[in-house]
Design an enzyme around this catalytic site. Structure first.
Site, PDB file in Angstrom:
ATOM      1  N   TYR A  65       0.825  -1.219   0.000  1.00 37.05           N
ATOM      2  CA  TYR A  65       0.000   0.000   0.000  1.00 37.05           C
ATOM      3  C   TYR A  65       0.853   1.261   0.000  1.00 37.05           C
ATOM      4  O   TYR A  65       0.451   2.288  -0.552  1.00 37.05           O
ATOM      5  CB  TYR A  65      -1.008  -0.027   1.166  1.00 37.05           C
ATOM      6  N   ARG A  68       1.565   1.895  -3.596  1.00 40.08           N
ATOM      7  CA  ARG A  68       0.382   2.413  -4.307  1.00 40.08           C
ATOM      8  C   ARG A  68       0.029   3.828  -3.859  1.00 40.08           C
ATOM      9  O   ARG A  68      -0.444   4.643  -4.640  1.00 40.08           O
ATOM     10  CB  ARG A  68      -0.792   1.451  -4.109  1.00 40.08           C
ATOM     11  N   GLN A 100     -15.226   2.128  -6.288  1.00 38.15           N
ATOM     12  CA  GLN A 100     -14.445   1.006  -5.745  1.00 38.15           C
ATOM     13  C   GLN A 100     -12.980   1.436  -5.627  1.00 38.15           C
ATOM     14  O   GLN A 100     -12.174   0.713  -5.062  1.00 38.15           O
ATOM     15  CB  GLN A 100     -14.539  -0.204  -6.665  1.00 38.15           C
ATOM     16  N   ASN A 101     -12.663   2.584  -6.196  1.00 32.18           N
ATOM     17  CA  ASN A 101     -11.273   3.040  -6.229  1.00 32.18           C
ATOM     18  C   ASN A 101     -10.866   3.608  -4.873  1.00 32.18           C
ATOM     19  O   ASN A 101     -11.686   4.202  -4.170  1.00 32.18           O
ATOM     20  CB  ASN A 101     -11.073   4.089  -7.333  1.00 32.18           C
ATOM     21  N   HIS A 118     -14.665   0.714  -1.033  1.00 31.18           N
ATOM     22  CA  HIS A 118     -13.517  -0.150  -0.729  1.00 31.18           C
ATOM     23  C   HIS A 118     -12.436   0.600   0.042  1.00 31.18           C
ATOM     24  O   HIS A 118     -11.298   0.158   0.106  1.00 31.18           O
ATOM     25  CB  HIS A 118     -12.942  -0.744  -2.016  1.00 31.18           C
ATOM     26  N   CYS A 126      -7.273   2.683  12.803  1.00 31.31           N
ATOM     27  CA  CYS A 126      -6.757   1.940  13.963  1.00 31.31           C
ATOM     28  C   CYS A 126      -7.448   0.580  14.056  1.00 31.31           C
ATOM     29  O   CYS A 126      -8.682   0.494  14.001  1.00 31.31           O
ATOM     30  CB  CYS A 126      -7.029   2.746  15.233  1.00 31.31           C
ATOM     31  N   CYS A 145      -1.918   4.424  16.820  1.00 35.83           N
ATOM     32  CA  CYS A 145      -3.108   5.291  16.868  1.00 35.83           C
ATOM     33  C   CYS A 145      -2.911   6.407  17.903  1.00 35.83           C
ATOM     34  O   CYS A 145      -2.455   6.152  19.025  1.00 35.83           O
ATOM     35  CB  CYS A 145      -4.306   4.421  17.260  1.00 35.83           C
TER      36      CYS A 145
HETATM   37  C1  BV8 Z   1     -17.299  -9.371   0.885  1.00 38.90           C
HETATM   38  C2  BV8 Z   1      -9.449  -2.740  -2.048  1.00 38.90           C
HETATM   39  C3  BV8 Z   1     -18.463 -10.486   2.590  1.00 38.90           C
HETATM   40  C4  BV8 Z   1      -8.135  -3.378  -1.882  1.00 38.90           C
HETATM   41  C5  BV8 Z   1     -10.739  -4.373  -3.195  1.00 38.90           C
HETATM   42  C6  BV8 Z   1     -16.973 -16.169  -5.229  1.00 38.90           C
HETATM   43  C7  BV8 Z   1     -17.976 -15.655  -6.040  1.00 38.90           C
HETATM   44  C8  BV8 Z   1     -18.439 -14.366  -5.845  1.00 38.90           C
HETATM   45  C9  BV8 Z   1     -17.923 -13.572  -4.837  1.00 38.90           C
HETATM   46  C10 BV8 Z   1     -16.915 -14.073  -4.051  1.00 38.90           C
HETATM   47  C11 BV8 Z   1     -16.450 -15.370  -4.229  1.00 38.90           C
HETATM   48  N1  BV8 Z   1     -15.483 -15.575  -3.311  1.00 38.90           N
HETATM   49  C12 BV8 Z   1     -15.330 -14.467  -2.542  1.00 38.90           C
HETATM   50  C13 BV8 Z   1     -16.205 -13.545  -2.970  1.00 38.90           C
HETATM   51  C14 BV8 Z   1     -16.401 -12.204  -2.424  1.00 38.90           C
HETATM   52  C15 BV8 Z   1     -15.309 -11.258  -2.914  1.00 38.90           C
HETATM   53  C16 BV8 Z   1     -15.270 -11.222  -4.413  1.00 38.90           C
HETATM   54  O1  BV8 Z   1     -16.121 -10.612  -5.036  1.00 38.90           O
HETATM   55  N2  BV8 Z   1     -14.274 -11.914  -4.991  1.00 38.90           N
HETATM   56  C17 BV8 Z   1     -14.194 -11.943  -6.433  1.00 38.90           C
HETATM   57  C18 BV8 Z   1     -12.772 -11.603  -6.866  1.00 38.90           C
HETATM   58  C19 BV8 Z   1     -14.633 -13.325  -6.898  1.00 38.90           C
HETATM   59  N3  BV8 Z   1     -15.694  -9.949  -2.410  1.00 38.90           N
HETATM   60  C20 BV8 Z   1     -15.283  -9.563  -1.194  1.00 38.90           C
HETATM   61  O2  BV8 Z   1     -14.535 -10.208  -0.494  1.00 38.90           O
HETATM   62  C21 BV8 Z   1     -15.859  -8.265  -0.692  1.00 38.90           C
HETATM   63  N4  BV8 Z   1     -16.374  -8.463   0.638  1.00 38.90           N
HETATM   64  O3  BV8 Z   1     -17.847 -10.038   0.040  1.00 38.90           O
HETATM   65  O4  BV8 Z   1     -17.577  -9.438   2.205  1.00 38.90           O
HETATM   66  C22 BV8 Z   1     -18.737 -10.317   4.018  1.00 38.90           C
HETATM   67  C23 BV8 Z   1     -20.022 -10.568   4.460  1.00 38.90           C
HETATM   68  C24 BV8 Z   1     -20.301 -10.438   5.809  1.00 38.90           C
HETATM   69  C25 BV8 Z   1     -19.303 -10.042   6.702  1.00 38.90           C
HETATM   70  C26 BV8 Z   1     -18.014  -9.765   6.237  1.00 38.90           C
HETATM   71  C27 BV8 Z   1     -17.720  -9.897   4.896  1.00 38.90           C
HETATM   72  C28 BV8 Z   1     -14.809  -7.186  -0.553  1.00 38.90           C
HETATM   73  C29 BV8 Z   1     -14.329  -6.777  -1.902  1.00 38.90           C
HETATM   74  C30 BV8 Z   1     -13.371  -5.599  -1.762  1.00 38.90           C
HETATM   75  C31 BV8 Z   1     -11.958  -6.076  -1.953  1.00 38.90           C
HETATM   76  N5  BV8 Z   1     -11.089  -4.918  -2.066  1.00 38.90           N
HETATM   77  N6  BV8 Z   1      -9.992  -3.287  -3.242  1.00 38.90           N
HETATM   78  C32 BV8 Z   1      -7.147  -2.721  -2.812  1.00 38.90           C
HETATM   79  O5  BV8 Z   1      -7.525  -1.876  -3.647  1.00 38.90           O
HETATM   80  O6  BV8 Z   1      -6.001  -3.086  -2.661  1.00 38.90           O
HETATM   81  S1  BV8 Z   1     -11.290  -5.017  -4.654  1.00 38.90           S
HETATM   82  C33 BV8 Z   1     -10.509  -4.356  -6.002  1.00 38.90           C
HETATM   83  O7  BV8 Z   1     -11.294  -4.815  -7.120  1.00 38.90           O
HETATM   84  C34 BV8 Z   1     -10.515  -2.842  -6.141  1.00 38.90           C
HETATM   85  O8  BV8 Z   1     -11.289  -2.159  -5.196  1.00 38.90           O
HETATM   86  C35 BV8 Z   1     -11.147  -2.652  -7.515  1.00 38.90           C
HETATM   87  O9  BV8 Z   1     -11.717  -1.431  -7.648  1.00 38.90           O
HETATM   88  C36 BV8 Z   1     -12.122  -3.741  -7.475  1.00 38.90           C
HETATM   89  C37 BV8 Z   1     -12.847  -4.079  -8.705  1.00 38.90           C
HETATM   90  O10 BV8 Z   1     -11.936  -4.138  -9.768  1.00 38.90           O
HETATM   91  P1  BV8 Z   1     -12.158  -3.071 -10.941  1.00 38.90           P
HETATM   92  O11 BV8 Z   1     -12.201  -1.717 -10.323  1.00 38.90           O
HETATM   93  O12 BV8 Z   1     -13.324  -3.477 -11.748  1.00 38.90           O
HETATM   94  O13 BV8 Z   1     -10.795  -3.189 -11.704  1.00 38.90           O
HETATM   95  P2  BV8 Z   1     -10.372  -4.317 -12.761  1.00 38.90           P
HETATM   96  O14 BV8 Z   1      -8.911  -4.222 -12.954  1.00 38.90           O
HETATM   97  O15 BV8 Z   1     -10.994  -5.624 -12.373  1.00 38.90           O
HETATM   98  O16 BV8 Z   1     -11.113  -3.869 -14.115  1.00 38.90           O
HETATM   99  C38 BV8 Z   1     -10.767  -2.630 -14.730  1.00 38.90           C
HETATM  100  C39 BV8 Z   1     -11.793  -2.388 -15.807  1.00 38.90           C
HETATM  101  O17 BV8 Z   1     -11.543  -1.118 -16.395  1.00 38.90           O
HETATM  102  C40 BV8 Z   1     -11.727  -3.402 -16.946  1.00 38.90           C
HETATM  103  O18 BV8 Z   1     -13.060  -3.831 -17.240  1.00 38.90           O
HETATM  104  C41 BV8 Z   1     -11.147  -2.606 -18.125  1.00 38.90           C
HETATM  105  O19 BV8 Z   1     -11.700  -3.029 -19.365  1.00 38.90           O
HETATM  106  C42 BV8 Z   1     -11.621  -1.221 -17.796  1.00 38.90           C
HETATM  107  N7  BV8 Z   1     -10.759  -0.144 -18.323  1.00 38.90           N
HETATM  108  C43 BV8 Z   1      -9.408  -0.120 -18.390  1.00 38.90           C
HETATM  109  N8  BV8 Z   1      -9.011   1.069 -18.891  1.00 38.90           N
HETATM  110  C44 BV8 Z   1     -10.126   1.791 -19.122  1.00 38.90           C
HETATM  111  C45 BV8 Z   1     -11.252   1.024 -18.760  1.00 38.90           C
HETATM  112  N9  BV8 Z   1     -12.511   1.469 -18.889  1.00 38.90           N
HETATM  113  C46 BV8 Z   1     -12.678   2.712 -19.390  1.00 38.90           C
HETATM  114  N10 BV8 Z   1     -11.662   3.514 -19.753  1.00 38.90           N
HETATM  115  C47 BV8 Z   1     -10.380   3.090 -19.635  1.00 38.90           C
HETATM  116  N11 BV8 Z   1      -9.373   3.896 -20.012  1.00 38.90           N
HETATM  117 ZN    ZN Z   2      -7.118   3.525  18.245  1.00 45.63          ZN
END
Ligand code: BV8
Ligand code: ZN
Length: 242
Positions: A65, A68, A100-101, A118, A126, A145
């Site tokens: 991080y 980034r 999501q960014n 996100h 903390c 913290c």
């Molecule tokens: C939760 C922060 C439950 C960190 C991020 C199986 C099936 C379904 C779901 C799941 C599963 N197993 C697990 C899950 C849940 C999981 C999930 O969805 N996994 C996926 C991968 C299968 N989700 C979670 O864990 C979420 N939490 O479900 O909690 C829960 C319930 C009760 C109690 C507690 C918990 C949490 C998800 C958040 C994770 N953190 N980010 C960090 O940034 O380091 S996710 C990460 O992916 C980023 O936030 C990012 O924004 C996000 C999504 O990705 P995109 O933004 O879409 O980026 P990507 O590269 O994928 O795509 C870019 C797109 O842009 C492309 O389409 C491209 O064509 C396009 N593009 C490129 N250039 C351009 C463009 N478009 C236009 N113009 C351009 N120039």
């Molecule tokens: Zn604290």
């Protein structure tokens, strides 16, 4: 766009939601996640974007991080960010930006009503008391913290952690007239399910992406967001500029 315009002509003051993903920041030089050259090519998600990854190797995650955060601070908003801020001006209080960014390029471009579901790279949280503070420099295990001296973490939602503002987002998505997803691959849940939620309540859904994701949005405009948001803005202004 005809379907979109016909739909909007039936809505005097539409409630508009924009959902953005990493694609919106790509033209600002911030790497996306899942494309060629994306972040997940160099890092294993489990190691750097999960609580388990943090507990097993905190220094690797702090460093992931820190790299980034440095990159985000060197980046500038691109035309797509500014055009999204102009969409907010057009729709005023009826507009909500859910991103999501974790960068702050939307804020730099003038967007106001933003929910970072996100988390935010330029903030730290903390582990003990949950205090969130602005954080511009490197974060390490030595940083404590100010309120309770607990250990600090990036204020970012990891996988298997609950995204932020979910109640607010779900109620807004269920009540919107127009849902626009920009620059997101639609892979990560729950964000990926929002457009279907909006559509099931009668909203018109629009996808702006470099390449169509294959999801069944009502209107799809492909190309870079630095160009496509302006194309959409022009059409929307033709209906709503009083
Ligand atoms: C939760 C922060 C439950 C960190 C991020 C199986 C099936 C379904 C779901 C799941 C599963 N197993 C697990 C899950 C849940 C999981 C999930 O969805 N996994 C996926 C991968 C299968 N989700 C979670 O864990 C979420 N939490 O479900 O909690 C829960 C319930 C009760 C109690 C507690 C918990 C949490 C998800 C958040 C994770 N953190 N980010 C960090 O940034 O380091 S996710 C990460 O992916 C980023 O936030 C990012 O924004 C996000 C999504 O990705 P995109 O933004 O879409 O980026 P990507 O590269 O994928 O795509 C870019 C797109 O842009 C492309 O389409 C491209 O064509 C396009 N593009 C490129 N250039 C351009 C463009 N478009 C236009 N113009 C351009 N120039
Ligand atoms: Zn604290």
């Amino acid at each position: 766009m005809d379907k979109l315009l016909a739909f909007l002509k039936t809505k005097r003051n539409p409630k508009v939601i924009v959902l953005t993903g990493a694609g919106v920041s790509a033209e600002s030089g911030i790497r996306t996640f899942r494309e060629t050259g994306g972040l997940w090519e160099n890092y294993n998600v489990e190691d750097v974007a999960t609580p388990e990854g943090f507990y097993s190797n905190p220094d690797l995650v702090y460093e992931f991080y820190n790299v980034r955060r440095k990159q985000a601070k060197l980046s500038e908003p691109n035309r797509g960010h500014f055009a999204i801020a102009e969409l907010e001006e057009l729709f005023g209080n009826n507009f909500l930006l859910v991103t999501q960014n974790v960068d702050n390029l939307h804020e730099q471009a003038g967007s106001k009503n933003i929910l970072h579901m996100h988390g935010e790279l330029l903030k730290a949280r903390c582990f003990e008391c949950g205090t969130v503070i602005d954080w511009e420099g490197d974060l390490t295990s030595d940083d404590k913290c100010e309120s309770c001296s607990g250990p600090m973490r990036p204020h970012v939602v990891w996988f298997n952690e609950m995204p932020l503002y979910m109640d607010e987002i779900i109620s807004a998505v269920s009540d919107c007239d127009l849902f626009i997803a920009i620059g997101t691959s639609g892979v990560v849940y729950p964000a990926a399910s929002f457009y279907q939620m909006a559509s099931s309540k009668g909203a018109h859904t629009v996808e702006l992406n470099l390449h169509p994701t294959g999801a069944n949005f009502d209107t799809i405009i492909d190309g870079p967001s630095s160009r496509t948001v302006d194309m959409l803005l022009k059409e929307l202004r033709s209906v709503y500029t009083n």
